[in-house]
Design a protein around this motif. Structure first.
Motif, PDB file in Angstrom:
ATOM      1  N   PRO A 140     -60.849   6.921  22.023  1.00 52.11           N
ATOM      2  CA  PRO A 140     -59.816   6.809  20.980  1.00 52.11           C
ATOM      3  C   PRO A 140     -60.234   5.911  19.820  1.00 52.11           C
ATOM      4  CG  PRO A 140     -58.854   6.568  23.161  1.00 52.11           C
ATOM      5  CD  PRO A 140     -60.337   6.509  23.342  1.00 52.11           C
ATOM      6  N   LEU A 141     -60.809   4.750  20.128  1.00 46.93           N
ATOM      7  CA  LEU A 141     -61.168   3.831  19.053  1.00 46.93           C
ATOM      8  C   LEU A 141     -62.353   4.343  18.243  1.00 46.93           C
ATOM      9  CD1 LEU A 141     -60.742   0.214  20.477  1.00 46.93           C
ATOM     10  CD2 LEU A 141     -59.280   1.460  18.897  1.00 46.93           C
ATOM     11  N   ALA A 142     -63.316   4.958  18.913  1.00 51.59           N
ATOM     12  CA  ALA A 142     -64.477   5.481  18.203  1.00 51.59           C
ATOM     13  C   ALA A 142     -64.110   6.632  17.276  1.00 51.59           C
ATOM     14  CB  ALA A 142     -65.545   5.944  19.204  1.00 51.59           C
ATOM     15  N   ALA A 143     -62.934   7.221  17.480  1.00 55.47           N
ATOM     16  CA  ALA A 143     -62.493   8.334  16.633  1.00 55.47           C
ATOM     17  C   ALA A 143     -61.869   7.870  15.320  1.00 55.47           C
ATOM     18  CB  ALA A 143     -61.479   9.194  17.393  1.00 55.47           C
ATOM     19  N   ILE A 144     -61.553   6.573  15.199  1.00 54.06           N
ATOM     20  CA  ILE A 144     -60.903   6.091  13.983  1.00 54.06           C
ATOM     21  C   ILE A 144     -61.747   6.366  12.752  1.00 54.06           C
ATOM     22  CG2 ILE A 144     -60.136   4.032  12.752  1.00 54.06           C
ATOM     23  CD1 ILE A 144     -59.268   2.856  15.425  1.00 54.06           C
ATOM     24  N   GLY A 145     -63.014   5.983  12.801  1.00 54.26           N
ATOM     25  CA  GLY A 145     -63.898   6.177  11.660  1.00 54.26           C
ATOM     26  C   GLY A 145     -64.087   7.639  11.286  1.00 54.26           C
TER      27      GLY A 145
END
Length: 211
Positions: free
Chosen positions: A45-50
């Motif tokens: 989930p966090l790696a998808a922010i960028g």
């Protein structure tokens, strides 16, 4: 292994590791969690922010280029590039964890692959959250500030999870950051190799600069 509710509260964990890392790393250290749960519940989930921010920023907002205007990349062109980069980035997290684990004895620490993955995942939180700057492509450079904070997070987490002496944590963290930068560069190069971008003036759209 089953993660606790606290472990899987992504927002709480991300906030704590960024705002109060000295208190959060000791909480993380004893947590029993599998690589699969860590990936699906936190890393992915966090790696998808960028990537998501980049999709929106480059396709809808665009990038101002002198003498050309605002250049926007159509989604059909941008999506494959971003998806390839996202997938390779997830793999790079595990590679970074292997490097953290392998370097542990060099800096007086103890090898533990799962703890190393936790360092890679939670230590990268600031960089992933900083990916939101890609919503405005011109501000993407501000992501470098998040990268600097990542170095600080690593330096605090390594003595707790990898048991390295505190006085050697900065050197350990710097070695990891160099590895992370190299991995990021490799991901970018491979993404560009496998997905071809059209040249400006081709299928990319631009708003001409007003006279």
């Amino acid at each position: 292994m089953v993660a606790s509710a606290r472990t899987m509260n992504l927002v709480e964990r991300a906030k704590n590791i960024v705002c109060q890392p000295e208190a959060e790393w000791p909480v993380i250290e004893p947590e029993q969690i599998s690589a699969q749960v860590l990936y699906t519940g936190y890393i992915m989930p966090l790696a998808a922010i960028g990537p998501v921010a980049m999709l929106i920023g480059m396709s809808l907002i665009g990038l101002e280029i002198p003498s050309i205007g605002t250049v926007r990349i159509p989604l059909p062109t941008l999506v494959p590039q971003v998806m390839v980069g996202y997938g390779l980035g997830l793999a790079a997290v595990y590679v970074l964890a292997l490097i953290i684990d392998a370097l542990a004895p060099t800096f007086g620490g103890k090898r533990d692959r799962m703890q190393a993955l936790k360092v890679a995942a939670y230590g990268a939180t600031a960089s992933w959250v900083g990916g939101i700057f890609h919503l405005v492509p011109a501000l993407g450079i501000l992501g470098l500030l998040a990268g600097c904070y990542t170095l600080y997070l690593f330096s605090l987490g390594l003595p707790v999870l990898m048991k390295s002496p505190p006085e050697r944590s900065l050197g350990y963290a710097m070695a990891i950051m160099v590895a992370a930068i190299v991995l990021t560069a490799v991901v970018g190069i491979l993404s560009a190799v496998f997905v071809e971008f059209p040249a400006p003036g081709g299928s990319m759209s631009s708003d001409p600069v007003s006279p």
